[in-house]
Design an enzyme around this catalytic site. Sequence first.
Site, PDB file in Angstrom:
ATOM      1  N   GLY A  98      -7.240   2.274   0.913  1.00  0.00           N
ATOM      2  CA  GLY A  98      -8.096   3.441   0.987  1.00  0.00           C
ATOM      3  C   GLY A  98      -9.431   3.168   1.629  1.00  0.00           C
ATOM      4  CG  ASN A  99     -12.549   6.244   1.787  1.00  0.00           C
ATOM      5  OD1 ASN A  99     -12.393   6.411   2.985  1.00  0.00           O
ATOM      6  ND2 ASN A  99     -12.571   7.253   0.935  1.00  0.00           N
ATOM      7  N   GLY A 100     -12.342   1.860   0.530  1.00  0.00           N
ATOM      8  CA  GLY A 100     -12.906   0.529   0.330  1.00  0.00           C
ATOM      9  C   GLY A 100     -12.164  -0.538   1.102  1.00  0.00           C
ATOM     10  CB  THR A 101      -8.526  -1.138   1.526  1.00  0.00           C
ATOM     11  OG1 THR A 101      -8.292  -1.271   0.124  1.00  0.00           O
ATOM     12  CG2 THR A 101      -7.643  -2.118   2.278  1.00  0.00           C
ATOM     13  CG  ASP A 121      -7.075  10.184  -5.453  1.00  0.00           C
ATOM     14  OD1 ASP A 121      -6.058  10.275  -6.161  1.00  0.00           O
ATOM     15  OD2 ASP A 121      -8.093   9.559  -5.794  1.00  0.00           O
ATOM     16  N   GLY A 134     -10.701  -5.875  -5.041  1.00  0.00           N
ATOM     17  CA  GLY A 134     -11.676  -6.941  -4.833  1.00  0.00           C
ATOM     18  C   GLY A 134     -11.087  -8.082  -4.024  1.00  0.00           C
ATOM     19  CE1 TYR A 161      -2.378   2.797 -13.954  1.00  0.00           C
ATOM     20  CE2 TYR A 161      -2.636   4.022 -15.995  1.00  0.00           C
ATOM     21  CZ  TYR A 161      -3.174   3.220 -15.000  1.00  0.00           C
ATOM     22  OH  TYR A 161      -4.491   2.855 -15.049  1.00  0.00           O
ATOM     23  NE  ARG A 218      -1.409   3.687 -10.174  1.00  0.00           N
ATOM     24  CZ  ARG A 218      -2.292   2.699 -10.160  1.00  0.00           C
ATOM     25  NH1 ARG A 218      -3.475   2.898  -9.633  1.00  0.00           N
ATOM     26  NH2 ARG A 218      -2.009   1.530 -10.681  1.00  0.00           N
TER      27      ARG A 218
END
Length: 532
Positions: A273-276, A304, A249, A455, A458
């Site tokens: 990713g896609n949103g960023t 992913d 966000g 986690y 990651r």
Amino acid sequence: MEGLSHAIAHKLAPLPPKAKTNLRSNGFGSVIVRSKIHPTRVFKRSRVVAEIQSDHRERLDSSDPDWKSKFQSDFEQRFNLPHITDVFQDVKPIPSTFCLRMRTPVSEEFADGYPSDENWHGYINNSDRVLLKVIHYSSPTSAGAECVDPNCTWVEQWVHRAGPRKEIYFKPEEVKAAIVTCGGLCPGLNDVIRHIVITLEIYGVKKIVGIPFGYRGFCDSDLTEMSLSRKVVQNIHLSGGSLLGVSRGGPTVSEIVDSMEERGINMLFVLGGNGTHAGANAIHNECRKRRMRVAVVGVPKTIDNDILLMDKTFGFDTAVEEAQRAINSAYIEAHSAYHGIGIVKLMGRSSGYIAMHASLASGQIDICLIPELPFHLHGPHGVLTHLKYLIATKGSAVICVAEGAGQNLIRKTNATDASGNIVLGDIGVHIQQEVKKYFKEIGIPADVKYIDPTYMIRACRANASDGILCTVLGQNAVHGAFAGYSGITVGICNTHYVYVPIPEVISYPRAVDPNSRMWHRCLTSTGQPDFF
């Protein structure tokens, strides 16, 4: 014609014509495209491709002798890279300050660096292209076939090759470059940051900053930008995480661009990713609207591996490698127990690449469950029935499940995170409980162990393969910015590094093709039946 070319330009077939999309806010003013495909639908790719091709053939006049050239022209137009000269026609290029022929000053005359060596053959020509697709399918029924027309005509689709150009459109001494990392953690973030900084310094950039904690770092008064240099980033790749921190966000696009303008940032490198990337594209568009001479370049970051057109994204290889530890532990636990069953949940919200590749690599998985293929737990063809068979024949079993698989089996909360992503139910815990309940009801003892290494994976340091990928991505991101491109992302396509307009990679997540040879290989390895 345009609809057809847009649909088939991607490595995987897009959503069926009847599957609508909706726009969701990602928390900072841009949008993410989500699919509304019903979760219980069997996502058989051959049927999806057939629907798409049937829909688009009505608009494709194959009797037109020029249809192929028109298709290629449309493709080339969509993949044309946005450039600062589109807005500032009077901007003139200068010789590149990036040259690797000589690196050590040999006299006082060159103490401050060397001018461009015109005879150095290390530059990429602006007309260089990389072939997007390399397989010529002879039939629409061939495994994984992607065909433009009913005859599977071969159509060349070329994208721009990445790398340093002979001429650049920014004077290094006038550049203030910023780097921001958004979303969740991913192995390799520090590697990319490191090589963006190092390459910027080789060009001669003196002002390099990191924006802390994602997009929120642009407008949060409690967060200050971090000054970056080769000395600062020299060893950050030796540990996982992100030197700059991450978050989801953030503020609106307008607020971010206001902050960039106030700080004097004219190069922005966005890792996410896609949103960023949707946010990065919105920032690029807002800068153009305000006639700001800014280059916005993305580096796809998704563990992913679900970015369209790319062979793979950084962090994926490391995730598959680290997942082997969890799978091996689950196997040992299951194999050592009486009627042991090991369950491992891996990352993969909408794409099952990690689960599929980890299952293939380990050779210890009996059942692999991915988001692309709905499944039943109960019933004669369900997972539990097959587990009973495995216990009877092998004495133990190991399940690998992607986090986004089987969400139709879990009660939905309708909650979303700061990026606008739906908060998923824990399919791993659900399967664990159902397995215990099932074997108790049928009177067969079962020892069930559940492992969620999310986690731990990651936060890992990137392995050698990802380290190389991150290095080249970071370098090429800088080359793209200095070449004057903006609103682009950098990736690897058919083993070559390319630049692609951001809108072409963010329309929806790339997914495992259930008719692909790779998924067929996974089924051969596990020996599992259909669970639907």
